[in-house]
Design an enzyme around this catalytic site. Structure first.
Site, mmCIF file in Angstrom:
data_model
loop_
_atom_site.group_PDB
_atom_site.id
_atom_site.type_symbol
_atom_site.label_atom_id
_atom_site.label_comp_id
_atom_site.label_asym_id
_atom_site.label_seq_id
_atom_site.Cartn_x
_atom_site.Cartn_y
_atom_site.Cartn_z
ATOM 1 N N ASP A 175 1.030 -1.259 -0.328
ATOM 2 C CA ASP A 175 -0.053 0.158 0.232
ATOM 3 C C ASP A 175 0.727 1.258 -0.142
ATOM 4 O O ASP A 175 1.823 1.275 -0.024
ATOM 5 C CB ASP A 175 -0.649 0.248 1.163
ATOM 6 C CG ASP A 175 -1.609 0.778 1.146
ATOM 7 O OD1 ASP A 175 -2.352 1.614 0.234
ATOM 8 O OD2 ASP A 175 -3.352 1.119 1.591
HETATM 9 C C1 BGC Z 1 -5.448 3.855 0.422
HETATM 10 C C2 BGC Z 1 -4.623 1.708 -1.422
HETATM 11 C C3 BGC Z 1 -5.122 3.067 -2.604
HETATM 12 C C4 BGC Z 1 -3.407 3.614 -2.207
HETATM 13 C C5 BGC Z 1 -3.094 4.090 -3.283
HETATM 14 C C6 BGC Z 1 -4.190 4.087 0.028
HETATM 15 O O1 BGC Z 1 -3.804 5.237 1.063
HETATM 16 O O2 BGC Z 1 -5.096 2.979 1.715
HETATM 17 O O3 BGC Z 1 -6.431 1.803 -0.848
HETATM 18 O O4 BGC Z 1 -5.406 1.812 -3.229
HETATM 19 O O5 BGC Z 1 -3.772 5.083 -1.016
HETATM 20 O O6 BGC Z 1 -4.511 5.175 -4.108
#
Ligand code: BGC
Length: 785
Positions: free
Chosen positions: A303
């Site tokens: 993530d």
């Molecule tokens: C979120 C994810 C997301 C990623 C990219 C993160 O902060 O937890 O769900 O896919 O950002 O935007």
């Protein structure tokens, strides 16, 4: 209970209840309709090419494939890098995200394909969570339809639009189990149940990926956030998670396994620590379970900066250690933290990371790029982009999806004796009040990809079109947060002039729901409760529409407002879908996929809980305790245990009567069921059939979601009081009775036992065929040795 796999097939036979049996129709379960073929990542031709690439690549170029940056609107804390063009040219970037137009995608792709030494295309990702330009209801709303085919079709539309902009990878589905309404990301999830969550996970993956990833309008799915993210302590986003292996395997893992089984090409590791080990450096979940037990072949992406966050978690003292732990822990690609870029090559040179492990991760990335056809077709046709968006069929589906997502929570009779909804088109004057009645932006929900506020038809616009401006009195009444006495006074005047009031209240989608939007209070924000009470005090009939990304604790409203609908955030077709529902052109059939709390103090709240050794039993838990109640039981002294509305609950403009469930057998053998599980037939073979007659006793046709629940007692470990093991959304004409038969598969009776194995044990089994998780009477059978 092992809900990893398809547990029940369903047979419906239909008769008109006032007539003798006319016909019997048989159909298989909705869950079984989903596309079954899945895209493969193992093409021998591509494998040869991948090996040839590995021969040619420098260590830095290999590492480059494992590096991903956000090159658009950031969705997390910044990394400070902007020199992407140069890095791409040097082969130091494998994937980009947060870019949303074909022109930008092509511009970056040209650098990779035409100016880098090996011409390897970039992979472009985005959070396409519930639509790309055509925004559908938020995932919590989509799941409330209990209609996986609808969800699959919505995901297809999203894939079609996203791919037209060059986005071939979505960070969806969110398959986190959400048992705590304080957690803002409940909005992005399919709710609290592992079985329903698994069905929805499959539907999203099939919808995005189709049967071949190289079809130009298919995109790679990413099941996230692996794992346990929704169990954040206190419902506070990013907080630590403690889960027993049993709960992990029975509740939190099944939707991920369903996504993997459906062929999800990628998976995202979560931010949280799980039993002390950060999920983005957790070999038990990422290697043992995901790779060894499930045979996952795709990419594990971190993530956003979750690799760098290993330092804050306290398991790494610097960036190099964080990169090493994440990589060796099972994370192939580093999203946004840049630590693989900064340290991985050096870690290989110093011998701390084997190069073979880097090669393996690079293979996974290249496999997905080959599978998507990016080597042959790296560019997107910019001339076709605009036409792919907001197509008429996509908007029609968005409207249907919104209609199916609404959950009618209350519909009391007004003094004339009839329930307040549906409204009559004869109603002379309607007051439309509330900060969400004419708000385009919030209807999109959080994570609205390329959704635009101007695409949204609001309730006010649709109602004006339906009734004409003269019959409508509109006042926003207050802001979502903030507002003034004058606004409330104006709204009261509007209500006083009307025959019926529609109140549109709720949360602010981007600020109060989604990521980093946990709430400790779950009431109406700002002055909305005050507005509500003032409007109800006018004595006019009130219909309350609740726009939210979670259930809201509104005991006053549920007591005093005659009609309440949970509308979530319905997407671009919010207004038309609401108007058609309010006036009865559509009969609501959505049901809750989360338990609706009475108070925050009940959270986390979920129906599939254990019974405890001191269950509250027969005490009437709908009232506060009285003298004479048993004191030493598991209950609150100031609040019923029961939710305001249970999981699976939802009313309709029709009424449905359920007959007593009947089982085809009264005995099963654990040995035989375990043999079937071992032989691989545990998810598809019939163990027993459960059926019940369901009658529409109302005067309108409607769709009813009929649910099958199972309880096992006398087992080696304590199991939940009920577990959802099948469902079907069935259409019933007025007066029609359908005999609904569930074919319950052996794995509905398997669970993670005291030997740490999924198995069936001798047990007393209760099976319900019921309208929700808390009503109905069960039928029993025995599982013998
Ligand atoms: C979120 C994810 C997301 C990623 C990219 C993160 O902060 O937890 O769900 O896919 O950002 O935007």
């Amino acid at each position: 209970m092992n809900s990893l796999l398809l547990r029940s097939a369903l047979v419906v036979s239909s008769v008109l209840f006032c007539l003798p049996v006319l016909a019997q129709t048989r159909s298989s379960a909705r869950v079984a309709h989903a596309t079954s073929a899945r895209p493969s990542l193992n093409d021998p031709n591509s494998e040869r090419k991948i090996e040839a690439f590995l021969q040619k690549m420098t260590l830095e170029e290999k590492v480059g494939q494992l590096v991903q940056y956000s090159a658009g609107q950031p969705t997390g804390p910044g990394t400070g890098r902007t020199d992407y063009d140069n890095m791409i040219r040097k082969g130091e970037v494998g994937a980009l995200f947060n870019i949303t137009t074909a022109r930008e995608v092509n511009a970056f792709q040209r650098i990779a394909v035409e100016q880098s030494r090996l011409h390897i295309p970039l992979l472009f990702g985005l959070d396409v969570i519930h639509g790309f330009r055509t925004e559908f209801p938020i995932p919590l709303g989509l799941a409330s339809s209990w209609d996986p085919q609808l969800v699959e079709r919505a995901a297809r539309v999203a894939a079609h639009e996203a791919s037209a902009s060059g986005i071939r990878w979505t960070f969806s589905p969110v398959v986190d189990i959400a048992r705590d309404a304080r957690w803002g990301r409940m909005a992005e999830s399919s709710g609290e149940d592992p079985y329903l969550g698994s069905v929805m996970a499959r539907a999203y993956v099939h919808g995005y990926q189709g049967t071949r990833l190289d079809a130009a309008d298919n995109i790679a799915a990413c099941a996230k956030h692996f794992v346990g993210y929704g169990a954040a302590e206190g419902g506070r986003d990013y907080n630590s998670v403690e889960l027993s292996e049993r709960t992990l395997r029975q509740v939190y893992l099944p939707p991920f396994q369903a996504a993997v089984d459906a062929g999800a090409a990628t998976l995202m590791s979560a931010f949280n620590s799980l039993n002390g080990i950060p999920a983005s450096a957790n070999p038990f979940t990422l290697k043992q379970i995901l790779r060894k037990e499930w045979g996952f072949q795709g990419i594990v992406d971190s993530d956003w900066t979750s690799v760098a966050e290993l330092v804050a978690h306290g398991i790494a003292n610097d960036g190099a250690a964080a990169a090493r732990k994440a990589f060796l822990g099972g994370v192939d690609m580093d999203m946004a933290s840049s630590l693989y870029h900064d340290h991985l090559a050096q870690l290989v040179r110093s011998g701390e990371v084997p190069e073979a492990r880097v090669d393996e991760a690079v293979r996974r990335v290249l496999r997905v790029k080959f599978a998507l056809g990016l080597f042959e077709h790296p560019y997107t046709d910019e001339s076709k982009e605009a036409a792919a968006m907001l197509q008429a069929e996509s908007l029609a589906l968005a409207r249907t999806a919104a209609e199916q997502s609404f959950v009618l929570l209350k519909n009391a009779a007004w003094p004339d004796g009839a329930p307040i909804l549906p409204l009559s088109t004869e109603t002379r004057t309607i007051a439309l009040i509330g900060p969400l009645a004419d708000d385009q932006k919030n209807m999109l929900g959080s994570w609205a990809a390329r959704g635009r506020a101007e695409d949204v038809v609001t309730l006010r616009a649709a109602l004006t079109q339906k009734l004409g401006v003269d019959r409508l009195r509109y006042a926003n009444g207050t802001e979502i947060i903030g507002g003034s006495d004058d606004q409330i006074a104006e709204a009261v005047r509007a209500a006083e002039q009307a025959d019926v009031v529609i109140l549109a209240l709720g949360e602010n989608a981007p600020g109060m729901t989604g990521e980093a939007a946990s709430r400790a209070h779950l009431g109406l924000p700002g002055r909305q409760q005050q507005l509500l009470e003032r409007i109800v005090a006018t004595g006019k009939p009130v219909v309350l529409l609740l726009f939210s990304g979670r259930p809201l604790t509104l005991p006053w409203a549920f007591e005093h407002v005659p009609a309440v609908v949970a509308t979530w955030f319905p997407g671009v077709q919010a207004g038309p879908a609401l108007v058609r529902t309010l006036f009865g052109e559509v009969n609501p059939g959505g049901k809750l996929v989360v338990s609706w709390p009475r108070a925050v103090g009940q959270e986390p709240l979920y129906y599939n809980a254990l019974n405890t050794g001191r269950p509250a039993g027969n005490i009437d838990l709908t009232r506060p305790p009285k003298n004479g109640d048993e004191k030493y039981v598991s209950r609150y002294i100031d609040m019923p245990n029961s939710p305001q509305f249970p999981f699976g609950y939802g009313l309709s403009y029709s009424n449905y009567q359920y007959g007593q469930p009947r089982l085809s057998k009264d005995q099963l053998s654990a040995g035989a069921l375990n043999d079937e599980l071992r032989a691989g037939g545990g998810a598809s073979n019939a163990a027993v059939e459960a059926s019940a007659d369901v009658t529409n006793t109302g005067t309108r046709a409607g769709e009813e979601t009929i649910q099958l629940y199972v309880r096992l007692q006398g087992t080696s470990v304590a199991l939940p009081v009920r577990v959802l093991s099948g469902f079907q959304r069935v259409t019933l004409a007025p007066g029609e009775t359908k005999k609904v038969t569930f074919t319950v598969a052996p794995d509905a009776f398997a669970f993670w036992n005291d030997q740490n194995k999924f198995a069936v044990e001798p047990a007393r089994v209760t099976i319900w065929v019921s309208p929700d998780s808390s009503s109905g009477s069960g039928a029993t059978l025995q599982i013998t040795k």
